[in-house]
Motif scaffolding. Structure first.
Motif, PDB file in Angstrom:
ATOM      1  N   ALA A  52       0.878  -1.170   0.000  1.00  0.00           N
ATOM      2  CA  ALA A  52       0.000   0.000   0.000  1.00  0.00           C
ATOM      3  C   ALA A  52       0.913   1.216   0.000  1.00  0.00           C
ATOM      4  N   SER A 120      -2.881   7.313  -4.278  1.00  0.00           N
ATOM      5  CA  SER A 120      -2.949   6.251  -3.281  1.00  0.00           C
ATOM      6  C   SER A 120      -3.270   4.924  -3.962  1.00  0.00           C
ATOM      7  N   GLU A 122      -3.736   0.472  -2.899  1.00  0.00           N
ATOM      8  CA  GLU A 122      -3.755  -0.592  -1.898  1.00  0.00           C
ATOM      9  C   GLU A 122      -3.855  -1.926  -2.620  1.00  0.00           C
ATOM     10  N   HIS A 185       1.336   3.405   3.448  1.00  0.00           N
ATOM     11  CA  HIS A 185      -0.080   3.111   3.685  1.00  0.00           C
ATOM     12  C   HIS A 185      -0.916   4.166   2.960  1.00  0.00           C
ATOM     13  N   VAL A 186      -2.197   3.929   2.901  1.00  0.00           N
ATOM     14  CA  VAL A 186      -3.113   4.873   2.266  1.00  0.00           C
ATOM     15  C   VAL A 186      -3.524   5.920   3.295  1.00  0.00           C
TER      16      VAL A 186
END
Length: 233
Positions: A52, A120, A122, A185-186
């Motif tokens: 992510a 972003s 994931e 990470h998001v």
């Protein structure tokens, strides 16, 4: 009575002559494309793999052609993670590449006005989203179940078709760039919106603009690091 003698501990980072630490309060201007490659390389982005991420930066360019502001390659793959911009049918297109997989989005044209751009992604869902000035695009799916491999080389201002090599002059970024940050990470929508509205936001946990060790490769003197007038310390 015994006198207390204070002890001071100093922590040092040993750098090669060409290396610098941190770009807090700075912006990077990439001059006109030349035959010589010119870019900024980030050195302390160590990670084993990413499943992510959030990548954010501010940039502006008057060039209405295809170019890559951000390029991360590994020995195994070119375009392990790379950001691209081009013009198509009178509108802008932002693309993110995960080696051979990619997602592209129709966006307003990039202009001489500085714009905060975030991406972003994931892995488990494959959901990819761009954010421009705190407003998000629709969501798309790419590289679902995949990862971004560590151990590579990360550059801004230049696309690398091999690790720090095989540069194409026509794809060089010409413009201004600042606040490049990468998280593992998001980020939440609220965080992205807040970061888009001001300077001095917390840096990324993979790349932190404020502290990143970096090298400017610029044999033709086409890269200038200036004080960022938008971010007075």
């Amino acid at each position: 009575m015994r006198k207390l003698v204070p002890f001071v501990f100093a922590f040092c980072i040993y750098l090669r002559e060409s290396q610098s630490v941190g770009l807090v309060g700075k912006t990077v201007v990439f001059g006109a494309a030349s035959e010589s490659p010119r870019y900024v390389k980030f050195l302390n982005e160590g990670f084993s793999e990413l499943t992510a991420l959030t990548l954010c930066m501010r940039f502006a360019s008057e060039d209405q052609r295809e170019y890559s502001p951000f390029s991360y390659n590994t020995p195994a793959h070119d375009n392990e993670l790379s950001l691209w911009y081009k013009v198509e049918d009178g509108h802008g297109v932002l693309s993110i590449y995960f080696h051979k997989d990619f997602a592209q989005f129709t966006v307003p044209l990039v202009t001489s006005m500085m714009k905060h751009v975030c991406l972003s992604w994931e892995s488990s869902t494959g959901v990819v989203t761009f954010w421009l000035g705190g407003e998000r695009t629709l969501q798309k799916v790419a590289h679902q179940g995949g990862h971004v491999q560590g151990g590579g080389t990360m550059l801004v201002g230049e696309d690398q078709d091999s690790v720090e090599g095989d540069f194409e002059p026509s794809q060089r970024f010409v413009g201004e760039m600042s606040e490049v940050n990468l998280w593992d990470h998001v980020l939440s929508a609220n965080d992205i919106k807040a970061y888009s509205e001001g300077c001095h936001s917390p840096g990324g946990d993979i790349v932190d603009w404020n502290t990143v060790i970096h090298v400017v490769e610029d044999p033709a003197s086409m890269v200038t690091i200036k004080n960022n007038p938008d971010c007075v310390i």
